[in-house]
Structure formats: structure tokens, C-alpha cells
Design a protein around this motif. Structure first.
Motif, PDB file in Angstrom:
ATOM      1  N   GLY A  10      34.976 -14.788 -46.338  1.00 47.29           N
ATOM      2  CA  GLY A  10      34.663 -15.162 -44.955  1.00 47.29           C
ATOM      3  C   GLY A  10      35.579 -14.374 -44.037  1.00 47.29           C
ATOM      4  O   GLY A  10      36.667 -13.966 -44.445  1.00 47.29           O
ATOM      5  N   ARG A  11      35.137 -14.160 -42.813  1.00 49.99           N
ATOM      6  CA  ARG A  11      36.011 -13.439 -41.866  1.00 49.99           C
ATOM      7  C   ARG A  11      37.080 -14.366 -41.306  1.00 49.99           C
ATOM      8  O   ARG A  11      38.105 -13.923 -40.837  1.00 49.99           O
ATOM      9  N   GLY A  38      37.434 -11.263 -44.998  1.00 55.05           N
ATOM     10  CA  GLY A  38      36.565 -10.119 -44.695  1.00 55.05           C
ATOM     11  C   GLY A  38      36.912  -9.436 -43.381  1.00 55.05           C
ATOM     12  O   GLY A  38      37.568 -10.006 -42.516  1.00 55.05           O
ATOM     13  N   SER A  39      36.454  -8.190 -43.243  1.00 56.69           N
ATOM     14  CA  SER A  39      36.719  -7.373 -42.045  1.00 56.69           C
ATOM     15  C   SER A  39      38.208  -7.439 -41.670  1.00 56.69           C
ATOM     16  O   SER A  39      38.568  -7.645 -40.506  1.00 56.69           O
ATOM     17  N   ALA A  40      39.054  -7.233 -42.698  1.00 55.17           N
ATOM     18  CA  ALA A  40      40.495  -7.397 -42.500  1.00 55.17           C
ATOM     19  C   ALA A  40      41.077  -6.360 -41.532  1.00 55.17           C
ATOM     20  O   ALA A  40      42.126  -6.584 -40.938  1.00 55.17           O
ATOM     21  N   ASP A  41      40.386  -5.243 -41.394  1.00 58.49           N
ATOM     22  CA  ASP A  41      40.886  -4.193 -40.486  1.00 58.49           C
ATOM     23  C   ASP A  41      40.521  -4.461 -39.035  1.00 58.49           C
ATOM     24  O   ASP A  41      40.982  -3.745 -38.144  1.00 58.49           O
ATOM     25  N   GLN A  42      39.711  -5.471 -38.797  1.00 59.10           N
ATOM     26  CA  GLN A  42      39.255  -5.736 -37.422  1.00 59.10           C
ATOM     27  C   GLN A  42      40.123  -6.785 -36.752  1.00 59.10           C
ATOM     28  O   GLN A  42      40.496  -7.789 -37.380  1.00 59.10           O
ATOM     29  N   SER A  43      40.420  -6.580 -35.486  1.00 59.83           N
ATOM     30  CA  SER A  43      41.128  -7.591 -34.685  1.00 59.83           C
ATOM     31  C   SER A  43      40.954  -7.248 -33.214  1.00 59.83           C
ATOM     32  O   SER A  43      40.482  -6.158 -32.875  1.00 59.83           O
ATOM     33  N   PRO A  77      43.092  -9.917 -48.374  1.00 58.95           N
ATOM     34  CA  PRO A  77      42.413  -9.269 -47.249  1.00 58.95           C
ATOM     35  C   PRO A  77      41.510  -8.132 -47.742  1.00 58.95           C
ATOM     36  O   PRO A  77      41.894  -7.368 -48.628  1.00 58.95           O
ATOM     37  N   LEU A  78      40.311  -8.071 -47.200  1.00 61.78           N
ATOM     38  CA  LEU A  78      39.337  -7.046 -47.605  1.00 61.78           C
ATOM     39  C   LEU A  78      38.892  -6.263 -46.376  1.00 61.78           C
ATOM     40  O   LEU A  78      38.176  -6.797 -45.521  1.00 61.78           O
TER      41      LEU A  78
END
Ligand code: ATP
Ligand code: MG
Length: 177
Positions: A10-11, A38-43, A77-78
């Protein structure tokens, strides 16, 4: 053996009580659960406001709050990859071995099934309220969001000034419009 190790992704933007319910239920079926962030590179975007580290902190504290045995799960983290066709290999490289995937996301289900992995769709709990989208909307509108997340998660969001971040991200400068 990886026969009773499962993967749930899950994100967690942010982690809410629906995620806690599905984690607790899934832990009844598996010996160990890999929880992929999920989407660990996003913030710092409207739909992904929190960093991977902040989300790991939310999970760690909330699972402790709910007395979930720390020897039963791994938090990993993915990051996203640009090629969907390579995503399953990417996830497998980053996680302990697993035999079953728990997801309600169509793309996740499709990609794992094409890789001959067993995928199950867990039931959703109070989805009208226990939803990241709903919680972010309430944060922006200054409505009650705290009751939808574990109290430890509300504490983390306050510590990092998460609500202010979301509001600031949504304020459009005249030059941006
Ligand atoms: P968003 O609205 O930002 O997409 P979300 O609430 O859908 O957030 P995600 O972080 O996208 O949550 O995580 C998706 C996964 O979490 C789903 O595949 C599902 O397994 C689980 N999940 C999310 N909400 C619930 C819920 N209310 N009950 C049970 N499981 C849930
Ligand atoms: Mg979702």
C-alpha cells in the motif's frame, strides 16, 4: 521456506485503520507478512504527500500501538520503476521470499498473476471512510481525519506538520494558474 510468507502493498498516504484491519486479518493467514510501502520515491505531492521514511515511522508506531508482534512482519519501502513489466522482479529483489500477494489494485494483481504468483483480494473495511483519498480530502478541508487513523499516526502527522504540508501544496500561486 517461504510457504507462509505473504506480501501486502500500500502507499499508506497516510496509513489508516483500514490498513491496520487488513494487516491484522492477513497475519491470521500467514506466518510472516511483508508490508511493502509503495511509491516510496514519491513525496510532497497532493496524492503522495509523505516520504517513505515518514510512512515507515507511521507503520512502525501504529503496529506497536496495536500490539502486533514485531517478529511477524517486515516493512520494506518499494520505489516505483518506469517499466511495469519489470516491476515484479524489482519487488522480488527488495523483499524476502514470499508465496502469496494480497492486493486490491488491478495493476498489482495483473503483474503478479502474469508472474504465476497467487494473488488474493482481501475484503475492504469501511471503505467510505478508511481511504487515503478521503483522509487527504478531510485534511485539506479541515474536517475530522484523526478518527480514521491510529492515534500514533495522528501524532506522526502532527510532528511532521503533515496537514500544513498538504494545504501548502494545494495553494496555487497566481503565476502557476
Ligand atoms: P489512496 O486513496 O491514496 O489510494 P488507499 O486507502 O486506497 O489510499 P493504499 O495506500 O492505496 O490505500 O493501499 C492500498 C491497499 O491497502 C489496498 O490494496 C488494500 O489491500 C488496502 N486497503 C486500503 N484501504 C483499505 C480498507 N478500508 N480496508 C482494507 N484494506 C484496505
Ligand atoms: Mg489506493
Amino acid at each position: 521456506m517461504n510457504e507462509k510468507r505473504g506480501l501486502l502493498i500500500g502507499r499508506m498516504q497516510p496509513l489508516h485503520k483500514g490498513h491496520i484491519s487488513v494487516i491484522k486479518e492477513t497475519l491470521k493467514e500467514v506466518d510472516e507478512l511483508i508490508i511493502g510501502v509503495g511509491s516510496a520515491d514519491q513525496s510532497h505531492t497532493n496524492s503522495n504527500p509523505f516520504t517513505s521514511g515518514e510512512r515507515v515511522m507511521m507503520l512502525t508506531k501504529a503496529l506497536r500501538e496495536y500490539n502486533i508482534d514485531p517478529s511477524k512482519y517486515y516493512i520494506i519501502p518499494l520505489e516505483d520503476v518506469s517499466c511495469n513489466a519489470l516491476w515484479v522482479a524489482h519487488v522480488k529483489m527488495l523483499t524476502p521470499p514470499f508465496c502469496k500477494v494480497y492486493s486490491g489494485n488491478s495493476l498489482v494483481k495483473q503483474l503478479f498473476r502474469e508472474n504465476n504468483m497467487e494473488v488474493v483480494q482481501p475484503p475492504l473495511f469501511n471503505r467510505r471512510e478508511y481511504s487515503g483519498t478521503e483522509i487527504r480530502k478531510r485534511m485539506l478541508n479541515n474536517e475530522d481525519w484523526e478518527s480514521l487513523v491510529p492515534s500514533s499516526v495522528a501524532e506522526v502527522i502532527k510532528e511532521i506538520k503533515g496537514q500544513e504540508r498538504l494545504i501548502n501544496l494545494n495553494i496555487k500561486e497566481v503565476s502557476e494558474m
